[in-house]
Design a protein around this motif. Structure first.
Motif, PDB file in Angstrom:
ATOM      1  N   ILE A 199       8.122  11.244 -36.344  1.00  0.00           N
ATOM      2  CA  ILE A 199       7.787  12.672 -36.323  1.00  0.00           C
ATOM      3  C   ILE A 199       8.060  13.271 -37.700  1.00  0.00           C
ATOM      4  CG2 ILE A 199       8.455  14.918 -35.355  1.00  0.00           C
ATOM      5  CD1 ILE A 199       9.006  13.456 -32.698  1.00  0.00           C
ATOM      6  N   LYS A 200       7.063  13.960 -38.235  1.00  0.00           N
ATOM      7  CA  LYS A 200       7.175  14.549 -39.579  1.00  0.00           C
ATOM      8  C   LYS A 200       7.364  16.062 -39.548  1.00  0.00           C
ATOM      9  CE  LYS A 200       6.221  10.601 -41.529  1.00  0.00           C
ATOM     10  NZ  LYS A 200       7.338   9.711 -41.615  1.00  0.00           N
ATOM     11  N   ALA A 201       6.881  16.712 -38.491  1.00  0.00           N
ATOM     12  CA  ALA A 201       7.014  18.161 -38.354  1.00  0.00           C
ATOM     13  C   ALA A 201       7.372  18.461 -36.905  1.00  0.00           C
ATOM     14  CB  ALA A 201       5.721  18.866 -38.744  1.00  0.00           C
ATOM     15  N   LEU A 202       8.416  19.269 -36.731  1.00  0.00           N
ATOM     16  CA  LEU A 202       8.920  19.547 -35.390  1.00  0.00           C
ATOM     17  C   LEU A 202       9.230  21.022 -35.217  1.00  0.00           C
ATOM     18  CD1 LEU A 202      10.003  18.263 -32.674  1.00  0.00           C
ATOM     19  CD2 LEU A 202      12.255  18.415 -33.752  1.00  0.00           C
ATOM     20  N   ALA A 203       8.669  21.593 -34.161  1.00  0.00           N
ATOM     21  CA  ALA A 203       9.008  22.959 -33.766  1.00  0.00           C
ATOM     22  C   ALA A 203      10.010  22.846 -32.623  1.00  0.00           C
ATOM     23  CB  ALA A 203       7.763  23.703 -33.300  1.00  0.00           C
ATOM     24  N   ILE A 204      11.119  23.540 -32.756  1.00  0.00           N
ATOM     25  CA  ILE A 204      12.157  23.538 -31.728  1.00  0.00           C
ATOM     26  C   ILE A 204      11.995  24.835 -30.941  1.00  0.00           C
ATOM     27  CG2 ILE A 204      14.638  23.424 -31.277  1.00  0.00           C
ATOM     28  CD1 ILE A 204      14.810  22.237 -34.229  1.00  0.00           C
ATOM     29  N   ARG A 205      11.327  24.722 -29.783  1.00  0.00           N
ATOM     30  CA  ARG A 205      11.032  25.920 -28.991  1.00  0.00           C
ATOM     31  C   ARG A 205      12.258  26.282 -28.153  1.00  0.00           C
ATOM     32  NH1 ARG A 205       5.466  26.935 -27.124  1.00  0.00           N
ATOM     33  NH2 ARG A 205       5.425  24.725 -26.702  1.00  0.00           N
ATOM     34  N   LEU A 206      12.722  27.516 -28.347  1.00  0.00           N
ATOM     35  CA  LEU A 206      13.906  28.009 -27.635  1.00  0.00           C
ATOM     36  C   LEU A 206      13.550  29.110 -26.645  1.00  0.00           C
ATOM     37  CD1 LEU A 206      16.437  28.150 -30.617  1.00  0.00           C
ATOM     38  CD2 LEU A 206      16.064  26.296 -28.974  1.00  0.00           C
TER      39      LEU A 206
ATOM     40  N   ALA B  22      11.038  21.185 -40.092  1.00  0.00           N
ATOM     41  CA  ALA B  22      11.426  21.670 -38.763  1.00  0.00           C
ATOM     42  C   ALA B  22      11.678  23.168 -38.838  1.00  0.00           C
ATOM     43  CB  ALA B  22      12.683  20.960 -38.261  1.00  0.00           C
ATOM     44  N   ALA B  23      11.428  23.827 -37.727  1.00  0.00           N
ATOM     45  CA  ALA B  23      11.687  25.254 -37.612  1.00  0.00           C
ATOM     46  C   ALA B  23      11.872  25.585 -36.137  1.00  0.00           C
ATOM     47  CB  ALA B  23      10.541  26.070 -38.202  1.00  0.00           C
ATOM     48  N   ILE B  24      12.391  26.771 -35.891  1.00  0.00           N
ATOM     49  CA  ILE B  24      12.560  27.249 -34.522  1.00  0.00           C
ATOM     50  C   ILE B  24      11.301  28.007 -34.138  1.00  0.00           C
ATOM     51  CG2 ILE B  24      13.859  28.864 -33.073  1.00  0.00           C
ATOM     52  CD1 ILE B  24      16.351  28.009 -34.671  1.00  0.00           C
ATOM     53  N   LEU B  25      10.907  27.834 -32.887  1.00  0.00           N
ATOM     54  CA  LEU B  25       9.702  28.477 -32.388  1.00  0.00           C
ATOM     55  C   LEU B  25      10.054  29.344 -31.184  1.00  0.00           C
ATOM     56  CD1 LEU B  25       6.597  28.736 -32.460  1.00  0.00           C
ATOM     57  CD2 LEU B  25       6.492  26.690 -31.023  1.00  0.00           C
ATOM     58  N   ASP B  26       9.650  30.589 -31.248  1.00  0.00           N
ATOM     59  CA  ASP B  26       9.682  31.498 -30.103  1.00  0.00           C
ATOM     60  C   ASP B  26      11.020  31.531 -29.362  1.00  0.00           C
ATOM     61  OD1 ASP B  26       8.610  33.338 -28.363  1.00  0.00           O
ATOM     62  OD2 ASP B  26       7.545  31.857 -27.145  1.00  0.00           O
ATOM     63  N   PRO B  27      12.112  31.910 -30.040  1.00  0.00           N
ATOM     64  CA  PRO B  27      13.404  31.934 -29.344  1.00  0.00           C
ATOM     65  C   PRO B  27      13.454  33.036 -28.285  1.00  0.00           C
ATOM     66  CG  PRO B  27      13.614  32.902 -31.518  1.00  0.00           C
ATOM     67  CD  PRO B  27      12.215  32.359 -31.420  1.00  0.00           C
TER      68      PRO B  27
ATOM     69  N   GLN C 199      14.100  28.369 -40.472  1.00  0.00           N
ATOM     70  CA  GLN C 199      13.035  29.354 -40.356  1.00  0.00           C
ATOM     71  C   GLN C 199      12.636  29.524 -38.887  1.00  0.00           C
ATOM     72  OE1 GLN C 199       9.793  28.378 -42.948  1.00  0.00           O
ATOM     73  NE2 GLN C 199       9.287  30.531 -43.258  1.00  0.00           N
ATOM     74  N   ILE C 200      12.283  30.749 -38.496  1.00  0.00           N
ATOM     75  CA  ILE C 200      11.914  31.059 -37.118  1.00  0.00           C
ATOM     76  C   ILE C 200      10.491  31.595 -37.092  1.00  0.00           C
ATOM     77  CG2 ILE C 200      12.450  32.476 -35.095  1.00  0.00           C
ATOM     78  CD1 ILE C 200      15.387  32.470 -36.051  1.00  0.00           C
ATOM     79  N   PHE C 201       9.684  31.052 -36.151  1.00  0.00           N
ATOM     80  CA  PHE C 201       8.299  31.485 -35.982  1.00  0.00           C
ATOM     81  C   PHE C 201       8.083  31.975 -34.564  1.00  0.00           C
ATOM     82  CE2 PHE C 201       8.127  28.482 -39.447  1.00  0.00           C
ATOM     83  CZ  PHE C 201       7.294  29.104 -40.355  1.00  0.00           C
ATOM     84  N   GLY C 202       7.188  32.932 -34.414  1.00  0.00           N
ATOM     85  CA  GLY C 202       6.863  33.469 -33.105  1.00  0.00           C
ATOM     86  C   GLY C 202       5.699  32.785 -32.433  1.00  0.00           C
ATOM     87  N   THR C 203       4.859  32.096 -33.215  1.00  0.00           N
ATOM     88  CA  THR C 203       3.675  31.444 -32.633  1.00  0.00           C
ATOM     89  C   THR C 203       3.533  30.021 -33.165  1.00  0.00           C
ATOM     90  OG1 THR C 203       2.154  32.153 -34.379  1.00  0.00           O
ATOM     91  CG2 THR C 203       2.454  33.653 -32.485  1.00  0.00           C
ATOM     92  N   GLU C 204       2.863  29.199 -32.379  1.00  0.00           N
ATOM     93  CA  GLU C 204       2.583  27.825 -32.797  1.00  0.00           C
ATOM     94  C   GLU C 204       1.692  27.798 -34.033  1.00  0.00           C
ATOM     95  OE1 GLU C 204       1.149  24.998 -29.890  1.00  0.00           O
ATOM     96  OE2 GLU C 204       2.539  25.788 -28.390  1.00  0.00           O
ATOM     97  N   SER C 205       0.702  28.683 -34.067  1.00  0.00           N
ATOM     98  CA  SER C 205      -0.232  28.654 -35.203  1.00  0.00           C
ATOM     99  C   SER C 205       0.472  29.007 -36.515  1.00  0.00           C
ATOM    100  CB  SER C 205      -1.427  29.566 -34.957  1.00  0.00           C
ATOM    101  OG  SER C 205      -1.010  30.898 -34.795  1.00  0.00           O
ATOM    102  N   ALA C 206       1.401  29.950 -36.485  1.00  0.00           N
ATOM    103  CA  ALA C 206       2.153  30.293 -37.698  1.00  0.00           C
ATOM    104  C   ALA C 206       3.011  29.105 -38.135  1.00  0.00           C
ATOM    105  CB  ALA C 206       3.018  31.521 -37.464  1.00  0.00           C
TER     106      ALA C 206
END
Length: 189
Positions: free
Chosen positions: A108-115, A143-148, A166-173
């Motif tokens: 895995i090279k890029a991972l969103a950690i959805r909280l 890696a970043a946090i997604l939609d906590p 870093q924290i993102f609100g959407t998958e596309s971002a």
């Protein structure tokens, strides 16, 4: 009105199955997965082979847990998402640590950690998350946090996760940033 259980994806069945096998109470499963309680009861009854009433009425006698942590990884075109559903607390630190170790040794090279479905985060699991992040990014990955969950925002600040990860609100971002980060590092996602 017909049962909505016929409309549930295989992924959702799998998540219900995993939570039921961890002895998570049906109302907690329903709330976590945002499903009607009756649907969850019906599916859990089929899994356990017991009438739906038995899974509710005897849940306390059968050692049903009030806290749980379910980790679910899904693949997208250019990245992966790990959903942390439940309680990322001391009691579940070994599960969290083991899953992050598997990810660090994977391709895995890029991972969103959805909280989004994370109910609580304590200092022990916050440290595990930060240690994973440091190791993962030291390997050249993103890696970043997604939609906590809104309730987690104070913990993200208190445990100093917010300024580091870093924290993102959407998958596309998230995907845009992951792709540009890995492109600039000449790494394929």
């Amino acid at each position: 009105m017909g049962s909505k259980s016929n409309e549930i994806s295989a992924e959702m069945y799998h998540r219900i199955y995993r939570l039921a096998k961890k002895n998570v109470a049906n109302p907690l499963i329903a709330a976590t997965l945002k499903l009607p309680l009756e649907t969850v009861q019906s599916i859990v009854a089929r899994i356990t082979g017991k009438p739906a009433g038995d899974t509710i009425d005897r849940s306390r006698e059968q050692g049903v847990k009030d806290t749980y942590l379910d980790l679910f990884i899904s693949s997208k075109t250019h990245f992966h998402i790990i959903d942390l559903a439940g309680y990322a607390i001391l009691e579940h630190q070994d599960v969290l640590k083991a899953e992050f170790e598997k990810i660090n040794s994977s391709n895995i090279k890029a991972l969103a950690i959805r909280l989004k479905e994370t109910k609580a985060l304590d200092q022990v699991c916050a440290e595990i998350l930060l240690n994973f992040y440091r190791t993962f990014t030291d390997l050249g990955h993103y890696a970043a946090i997604l939609d906590p969950a809104h309730a987690l925002e104070p913990e993200l600040l208190r445990f100093k996760i917010d300024p580091i990860i870093q924290i993102f609100g959407t998958e596309s971002a998230f995907e845009q940033k992951a792709r540009s980060t890995n492109t600039s590092n000449n790494k394929k996602i």
